[in-house]
Write a protein that holds these residues in place. Sequence first.
Motif, PDB file in Angstrom:
ATOM      1  N   THR A  22      19.242  22.694   9.732  1.00 41.81           N
ATOM      2  CA  THR A  22      18.264  21.680   9.330  1.00 41.81           C
ATOM      3  C   THR A  22      18.878  20.463   8.634  1.00 41.81           C
ATOM      4  O   THR A  22      18.539  19.329   8.983  1.00 41.81           O
ATOM      5  CB  THR A  22      17.172  22.315   8.456  1.00 41.81           C
ATOM      6  N   PRO A  23      19.773  20.608   7.651  1.00 42.37           N
ATOM      7  CA  PRO A  23      20.319  19.399   7.007  1.00 42.37           C
ATOM      8  C   PRO A  23      21.071  18.492   7.985  1.00 42.37           C
ATOM      9  O   PRO A  23      20.903  17.264   7.948  1.00 42.37           O
ATOM     10  CB  PRO A  23      21.264  19.942   5.941  1.00 42.37           C
ATOM     11  N   ILE A  24      21.866  19.074   8.861  1.00 39.11           N
ATOM     12  CA  ILE A  24      22.640  18.260   9.803  1.00 39.11           C
ATOM     13  C   ILE A  24      21.715  17.563  10.789  1.00 39.11           C
ATOM     14  O   ILE A  24      21.883  16.364  11.068  1.00 39.11           O
ATOM     15  CB  ILE A  24      23.669  19.138  10.536  1.00 39.11           C
ATOM     16  N   LEU A  56      29.763   9.966  11.432  1.00 37.59           N
ATOM     17  CA  LEU A  56      30.172   9.958  10.021  1.00 37.59           C
ATOM     18  C   LEU A  56      29.131  10.629   9.132  1.00 37.59           C
ATOM     19  O   LEU A  56      29.481  11.384   8.211  1.00 37.59           O
ATOM     20  CB  LEU A  56      30.435   8.529   9.552  1.00 37.59           C
ATOM     21  N   ALA A  57      27.859  10.379   9.407  1.00 31.94           N
ATOM     22  CA  ALA A  57      26.796  11.008   8.615  1.00 31.94           C
ATOM     23  C   ALA A  57      26.788  12.518   8.818  1.00 31.94           C
ATOM     24  O   ALA A  57      26.654  13.285   7.854  1.00 31.94           O
ATOM     25  CB  ALA A  57      25.441  10.408   8.992  1.00 31.94           C
ATOM     26  N   ILE A  58      26.958  12.965  10.042  1.00 32.50           N
ATOM     27  CA  ILE A  58      26.957  14.396  10.333  1.00 32.50           C
ATOM     28  C   ILE A  58      28.155  15.077   9.681  1.00 32.50           C
ATOM     29  O   ILE A  58      28.025  16.148   9.079  1.00 32.50           O
ATOM     30  CB  ILE A  58      26.935  14.638  11.856  1.00 32.50           C
ATOM     31  N   VAL A  59      29.323  14.468   9.780  1.00 35.94           N
ATOM     32  CA  VAL A  59      30.518  15.053   9.163  1.00 35.94           C
ATOM     33  C   VAL A  59      30.360  15.108   7.645  1.00 35.94           C
ATOM     34  O   VAL A  59      30.728  16.101   7.005  1.00 35.94           O
ATOM     35  CB  VAL A  59      31.784  14.279   9.578  1.00 35.94           C
ATOM     36  N   GLY A  60      29.801  14.050   7.050  1.00 33.83           N
ATOM     37  CA  GLY A  60      29.590  14.037   5.605  1.00 33.83           C
ATOM     38  C   GLY A  60      28.628  15.124   5.145  1.00 33.83           C
ATOM     39  O   GLY A  60      28.885  15.832   4.164  1.00 33.83           O
ATOM     40  N   VAL A  61      27.534  15.297   5.858  1.00 35.25           N
ATOM     41  CA  VAL A  61      26.569  16.329   5.483  1.00 35.25           C
ATOM     42  C   VAL A  61      27.145  17.714   5.740  1.00 35.25           C
ATOM     43  O   VAL A  61      26.927  18.645   4.960  1.00 35.25           O
ATOM     44  CB  VAL A  61      25.239  16.128   6.249  1.00 35.25           C
ATOM     45  N   PHE A  62      27.887  17.862   6.816  1.00 38.67           N
ATOM     46  CA  PHE A  62      28.523  19.154   7.087  1.00 38.67           C
ATOM     47  C   PHE A  62      29.490  19.522   5.968  1.00 38.67           C
ATOM     48  O   PHE A  62      29.507  20.656   5.500  1.00 38.67           O
ATOM     49  CB  PHE A  62      29.254  19.118   8.426  1.00 38.67           C
ATOM     50  N   TRP A  63      30.270  18.554   5.525  1.00 43.53           N
ATOM     51  CA  TRP A  63      31.210  18.803   4.444  1.00 43.53           C
ATOM     52  C   TRP A  63      30.477  19.136   3.140  1.00 43.53           C
ATOM     53  O   TRP A  63      30.903  20.015   2.382  1.00 43.53           O
ATOM     54  CB  TRP A  63      32.114  17.586   4.253  1.00 43.53           C
TER      55      TRP A  63
END
Length: 88
Positions: A22-24, A56-63
Amino acid sequence: MTDLIFYDTLRQGMWVAVEISTPILAVALAAGLTVGLFQALTSVQEMTLTFVPKLLAIVGVFWATMGFMTQSLVSYFDGTVVPLIVGS
């Protein structure tokens, strides 16, 4: 293992997958809408403009949520799957 236990375990696993993704997916949706609105307002139709900010947004939220994802998966496996495998 009865059908009831199998389907309950499957349901719990699907719910954990929904919680983890859900967050991603929400951030990808928000970034896509923002970039799409920006492209519509400025008439800029660059393909990399849609890809790079979303990535970039997906990688940031994943991290940022990696700890939560790991904790959710470990608790699901420790509490549900491993006891079924062991047979307790």
